[in-house]
Design a protein around this motif. Sequence first.
Motif, PDB file in Angstrom:
ATOM      1  N   LEU A 139     -17.837 -14.289 -14.725  1.00 49.41           N
ATOM      2  CA  LEU A 139     -17.878 -15.592 -14.068  1.00 49.41           C
ATOM      3  C   LEU A 139     -18.067 -15.417 -12.560  1.00 49.41           C
ATOM      4  O   LEU A 139     -17.726 -14.390 -11.982  1.00 49.41           O
ATOM      5  CB  LEU A 139     -16.577 -16.354 -14.338  1.00 49.41           C
ATOM      6  CG  LEU A 139     -16.253 -16.578 -15.819  1.00 49.41           C
ATOM      7  CD1 LEU A 139     -14.879 -17.216 -15.968  1.00 49.41           C
ATOM      8  CD2 LEU A 139     -17.330 -17.446 -16.458  1.00 49.41           C
ATOM      9  N   ARG A 140     -18.597 -16.494 -11.961  1.00 51.68           N
ATOM     10  CA  ARG A 140     -18.847 -16.498 -10.521  1.00 51.68           C
ATOM     11  C   ARG A 140     -17.552 -16.223  -9.733  1.00 51.68           C
ATOM     12  O   ARG A 140     -17.496 -15.403  -8.833  1.00 51.68           O
ATOM     13  CB  ARG A 140     -19.434 -17.849 -10.139  1.00 51.68           C
ATOM     14  CG  ARG A 140     -19.956 -17.924  -8.756  1.00 51.68           C
ATOM     15  CD  ARG A 140     -20.819 -19.158  -8.602  1.00 51.68           C
ATOM     16  NE  ARG A 140     -21.959 -19.141  -9.536  1.00 51.68           N
ATOM     17  CZ  ARG A 140     -22.879 -20.097  -9.579  1.00 51.68           C
ATOM     18  NH1 ARG A 140     -22.773 -21.142  -8.798  1.00 51.68           N
ATOM     19  NH2 ARG A 140     -23.895 -20.014 -10.402  1.00 51.68           N
ATOM     20  N   ASN A 141     -16.490 -16.925 -10.148  1.00 48.84           N
ATOM     21  CA  ASN A 141     -15.211 -16.762  -9.461  1.00 48.84           C
ATOM     22  C   ASN A 141     -14.679 -15.345  -9.560  1.00 48.84           C
ATOM     23  O   ASN A 141     -14.061 -14.824  -8.635  1.00 48.84           O
ATOM     24  CB  ASN A 141     -14.173 -17.717 -10.048  1.00 48.84           C
ATOM     25  CG  ASN A 141     -14.302 -19.087  -9.421  1.00 48.84           C
ATOM     26  OD1 ASN A 141     -14.870 -19.204  -8.336  1.00 48.84           O
ATOM     27  ND2 ASN A 141     -13.800 -20.102 -10.104  1.00 48.84           N
ATOM     28  N   GLU A 142     -14.917 -14.735 -10.735  1.00 44.40           N
ATOM     29  CA  GLU A 142     -14.438 -13.372 -10.935  1.00 44.40           C
ATOM     30  C   GLU A 142     -15.150 -12.421  -9.975  1.00 44.40           C
ATOM     31  O   GLU A 142     -14.526 -11.561  -9.352  1.00 44.40           O
ATOM     32  CB  GLU A 142     -14.655 -12.950 -12.390  1.00 44.40           C
ATOM     33  CG  GLU A 142     -13.789 -13.734 -13.352  1.00 44.40           C
ATOM     34  CD  GLU A 142     -14.042 -13.399 -14.815  1.00 44.40           C
ATOM     35  OE1 GLU A 142     -13.139 -13.605 -15.619  1.00 44.40           O
ATOM     36  OE2 GLU A 142     -15.158 -12.930 -15.137  1.00 44.40           O
ATOM     37  N   ALA A 143     -16.455 -12.598  -9.869  1.00 46.29           N
ATOM     38  CA  ALA A 143     -17.220 -11.754  -8.951  1.00 46.29           C
ATOM     39  C   ALA A 143     -16.736 -11.944  -7.520  1.00 46.29           C
ATOM     40  O   ALA A 143     -16.585 -10.973  -6.757  1.00 46.29           O
ATOM     41  CB  ALA A 143     -18.707 -12.075  -9.050  1.00 46.29           C
ATOM     42  N   LEU A 144     -16.450 -13.188  -7.158  1.00 48.46           N
ATOM     43  CA  LEU A 144     -15.970 -13.460  -5.805  1.00 48.46           C
ATOM     44  C   LEU A 144     -14.594 -12.829  -5.573  1.00 48.46           C
ATOM     45  O   LEU A 144     -14.322 -12.271  -4.510  1.00 48.46           O
ATOM     46  CB  LEU A 144     -15.906 -14.974  -5.562  1.00 48.46           C
ATOM     47  CG  LEU A 144     -17.255 -15.625  -5.265  1.00 48.46           C
ATOM     48  CD1 LEU A 144     -17.108 -17.136  -5.174  1.00 48.46           C
ATOM     49  CD2 LEU A 144     -17.826 -15.067  -3.963  1.00 48.46           C
ATOM     50  N   THR A 145     -13.731 -12.915  -6.586  1.00 47.70           N
ATOM     51  CA  THR A 145     -12.406 -12.302  -6.477  1.00 47.70           C
ATOM     52  C   THR A 145     -12.524 -10.810  -6.196  1.00 47.70           C
ATOM     53  O   THR A 145     -11.815 -10.249  -5.344  1.00 47.70           O
ATOM     54  CB  THR A 145     -11.615 -12.503  -7.794  1.00 47.70           C
ATOM     55  OG1 THR A 145     -11.620 -13.879  -8.111  1.00 47.70           O
ATOM     56  CG2 THR A 145     -10.193 -11.994  -7.660  1.00 47.70           C
ATOM     57  N   ILE A 146     -13.444 -10.166  -6.918  1.00 48.24           N
ATOM     58  CA  ILE A 146     -13.614  -8.720  -6.763  1.00 48.24           C
ATOM     59  C   ILE A 146     -14.133  -8.380  -5.365  1.00 48.24           C
ATOM     60  O   ILE A 146     -13.622  -7.470  -4.695  1.00 48.24           O
ATOM     61  CB  ILE A 146     -14.562  -8.188  -7.858  1.00 48.24           C
ATOM     62  CG1 ILE A 146     -13.844  -8.253  -9.211  1.00 48.24           C
ATOM     63  CG2 ILE A 146     -15.004  -6.765  -7.558  1.00 48.24           C
ATOM     64  CD1 ILE A 146     -14.754  -8.176 -10.401  1.00 48.24           C
ATOM     65  N   ALA A 147     -15.134  -9.151  -4.913  1.00 48.93           N
ATOM     66  CA  ALA A 147     -15.673  -8.899  -3.570  1.00 48.93           C
ATOM     67  C   ALA A 147     -14.598  -9.103  -2.515  1.00 48.93           C
ATOM     68  O   ALA A 147     -14.436  -8.295  -1.583  1.00 48.93           O
ATOM     69  CB  ALA A 147     -16.855  -9.827  -3.302  1.00 48.93           C
ATOM     70  N   LEU A 148     -13.811 -10.149  -2.674  1.00 49.26           N
ATOM     71  CA  LEU A 148     -12.748 -10.444  -1.720  1.00 49.26           C
ATOM     72  C   LEU A 148     -11.709  -9.318  -1.711  1.00 49.26           C
ATOM     73  O   LEU A 148     -11.262  -8.863  -0.646  1.00 49.26           O
ATOM     74  CB  LEU A 148     -12.089 -11.773  -2.101  1.00 49.26           C
ATOM     75  CG  LEU A 148     -11.178 -12.372  -1.046  1.00 49.26           C
ATOM     76  CD1 LEU A 148     -12.017 -12.847   0.130  1.00 49.26           C
ATOM     77  CD2 LEU A 148     -10.376 -13.535  -1.634  1.00 49.26           C
ATOM     78  N   GLY A 149     -11.348  -8.844  -2.937  1.00 51.62           N
ATOM     79  CA  GLY A 149     -10.379  -7.739  -3.038  1.00 51.62           C
ATOM     80  C   GLY A 149     -10.864  -6.522  -2.274  1.00 51.62           C
ATOM     81  O   GLY A 149     -10.120  -5.916  -1.494  1.00 51.62           O
ATOM     82  N   GLY A 150     -12.146  -6.165  -2.478  1.00 52.92           N
ATOM     83  CA  GLY A 150     -12.702  -5.010  -1.771  1.00 52.92           C
ATOM     84  C   GLY A 150     -12.658  -5.201  -0.268  1.00 52.92           C
ATOM     85  O   GLY A 150     -12.301  -4.287   0.485  1.00 52.92           O
ATOM     86  N   ALA A 151     -12.971  -6.410   0.195  1.00 51.62           N
ATOM     87  CA  ALA A 151     -12.998  -6.680   1.637  1.00 51.62           C
ATOM     88  C   ALA A 151     -11.597  -6.580   2.241  1.00 51.62           C
ATOM     89  O   ALA A 151     -11.406  -5.984   3.311  1.00 51.62           O
ATOM     90  CB  ALA A 151     -13.594  -8.060   1.889  1.00 51.62           C
ATOM     91  N   VAL A 152     -10.619  -7.144   1.546  1.00 51.78           N
ATOM     92  CA  VAL A 152      -9.236  -7.084   2.053  1.00 51.78           C
ATOM     93  C   VAL A 152      -8.775  -5.634   2.172  1.00 51.78           C
ATOM     94  O   VAL A 152      -8.160  -5.225   3.164  1.00 51.78           O
ATOM     95  CB  VAL A 152      -8.291  -7.883   1.120  1.00 51.78           C
ATOM     96  CG1 VAL A 152      -6.837  -7.587   1.456  1.00 51.78           C
ATOM     97  CG2 VAL A 152      -8.580  -9.368   1.232  1.00 51.78           C
ATOM     98  N   ILE A 153      -9.126  -4.835   1.157  1.00 48.08           N
ATOM     99  CA  ILE A 153      -8.700  -3.436   1.189  1.00 48.08           C
ATOM    100  C   ILE A 153      -9.376  -2.688   2.335  1.00 48.08           C
ATOM    101  O   ILE A 153      -8.741  -1.873   3.019  1.00 48.08           O
ATOM    102  CB  ILE A 153      -8.953  -2.782  -0.181  1.00 48.08           C
ATOM    103  CG1 ILE A 153      -7.838  -3.235  -1.125  1.00 48.08           C
ATOM    104  CG2 ILE A 153      -8.968  -1.262  -0.080  1.00 48.08           C
ATOM    105  CD1 ILE A 153      -8.103  -3.028  -2.564  1.00 48.08           C
TER     106      ILE A 153
END
Lengths: 261, 399
Positions: free
Chosen positions: B146-160
């Motif tokens: 899902l779109r939201n899932e992809a966004l969650t993953i990108a956001l997680g990587g950015a925060v880290i």
Amino acid sequence: MSLELVGRTQAPDTDSPLAIHGLTVSYGEKPAVFSVDVVFLPAQMTAIVGPNGAGKSTLLKAALGIIRPLSGQVSSYGRPLGEMRARIAYVPQRASVDWDFPARVLDVVMMGLYRDVGLLRRIKGHHRARAMACLERVGMEGFAHRQIGQLSGGQQQRVFLARALAQEADLYLLDEPFAGVDAATEKAIIGVLHGLRAEGKTVIAVHHDLATVTDYFDRVFLINTTAIAEGPVADVFTPDYLQAAYGGRLALAQMGGAAAG
Amino acid sequence: MIWDALGLQLGYNATLVTLGAAMLGMGAGATGTYLYLGKRALVSDAISHATLPGVVLGFIAMVVMGGEGRFLPGLMLGAALSAGLGLLAVTWLTARTRLHEDAAIGAVLSVFFGFGVVLLTVVQVMDTGRQAGLETFLLGATAGMLRNEALTIALGGAVILLLVRLLHRPMILVAFDPEYAVGQGMRLRAVDLAMMGLALGITVTGLKVVGLVLIVALLIIPPVAARFWSERAEIVVIIAGLIGGAAGYFGAALSATAPDLPTGPLIVLSAFVLFVLSLLLAPGRGVLAAALRHMRFQRRVHLRQGLLALASGQPVYEPLTLRLLRRAGFLRPDGVATDAGHAMAARARLDERRWQTLRSDPQFEAAAARYDGLTPLEEVLTADQIAALDRGLGLAGLR
């Protein structure tokens, strides 16, 4: 004569850069350091001397909180040691790190500035200049941009000393600074340490070479799990005390410069 | 199709997933550098395998509460909790028992993973469970994400990535010299916890894309590959981030063209290709560069030895030496030295004699340390210094 009475120095803890009371450290059930009391004097060079496995390095590490002691108090300039970290510089044994680590000599010395630059503050020109000045002091300025893996043992030791100098501390604790280094390095290091003493700094070094104790140091702390004696070299670095610290493990010839008793 | 995927031409969702995977890879590569340099890389393997029970229990909990069992943030939370428990277990076993860290890792990894597989099997017998597709968390899958899932993953990587930037200095100091770090007043447990927390964050974020079995590869391969390219930790971190990002990007793009293949292995294989390229081609530490350097060095040694032999009139037997001397024009095909050969030999001998004098003179101690039998003295001393040396040799008149 009574060894204890001659050897113990009574000094007020408030002036002492490092005062240790009732320190016991144990790996498993066998204490490596047992109930040690010692008060080091300021502006002096003191050697910590004792046989292998006598707890010399362990004492330093426990005092600094690197190893957790079973019991004991450690203070520095009259305050708990944890509050005085900014005034204390530590030089670990060089074999304790992996020298294939991706870092240049200057990077390692800059680690000594961590308390100044913190997490995110920008590293500025004056920081680099300070690190370079420390490298110059140990005769390694020509190596600033070398990878640390290319250094000889003696050069590694000098880089570690430069890192400690960068802290601009008042108390310098060194763990076997002369172990496995070449003659030129030994000369350079002792020159720096004597320079620190001349500035009124305190130097405490774990030392294994009995032949050079008299030349290099002002005072000696003899340890073999328990504290044996602490005092001026002339009073403590004697065959009687060495016998007490080393037992039968010391050949007379090894005593080198020990004053005849 | 593959070019469309690499060019992000496969539609909005696939593009988002690919970019999310790239962001995750960057975070993983950067984080992994500290684990690798601190020789703690395998702890992340225990962490990742310990996520499985949490994923399944999270799913069960959400279904029981009447929610959507596949809700990604919920599964990630479950994974984080059980991975945290696994991490605590490894830390406790290492600190409080005589077990070494590797044994503790093995024990925790296998017990948690085994428990997770049992739970997974149980859930798959249930009706809702069968369709949940929880097994994709083992090896990762981007198909139908899902779109939201992809966004969650990108956001997680950015925060880290942001956290890595914040914690870089203490983590490097602890990785290089923990004893000194404590001497500086750093709290080792806190820094260690932060480092492991980042690894945990990457693992949990990467569950859906890379899967828990292979996430450790995305943490370790990029820094190992990056190490070939640089001798400075902060550069290694950046290169590892780039390599991880590229692996995530290529792997996810490939996966978009072949939905039947699990994404995790494709990402890891992409990382592996970049590793092999680094191993072979990196200047400095790369295998080819090292072999080339060794060959050049060997030739210089042979040439020098050959010239010194010529100078003292000794015969040269070694085929490589003879070949090099001939090729340089110092030796005729019949083995007789040419004029140029005599001249070079004399120069080599003079150089060598000067070196030997220098090495016996304490005032040249620093210069003597640079003796390697090859470096011409002119590179080490000034002309004046050499002249002074020659006076000592009684050679002053020779030049």
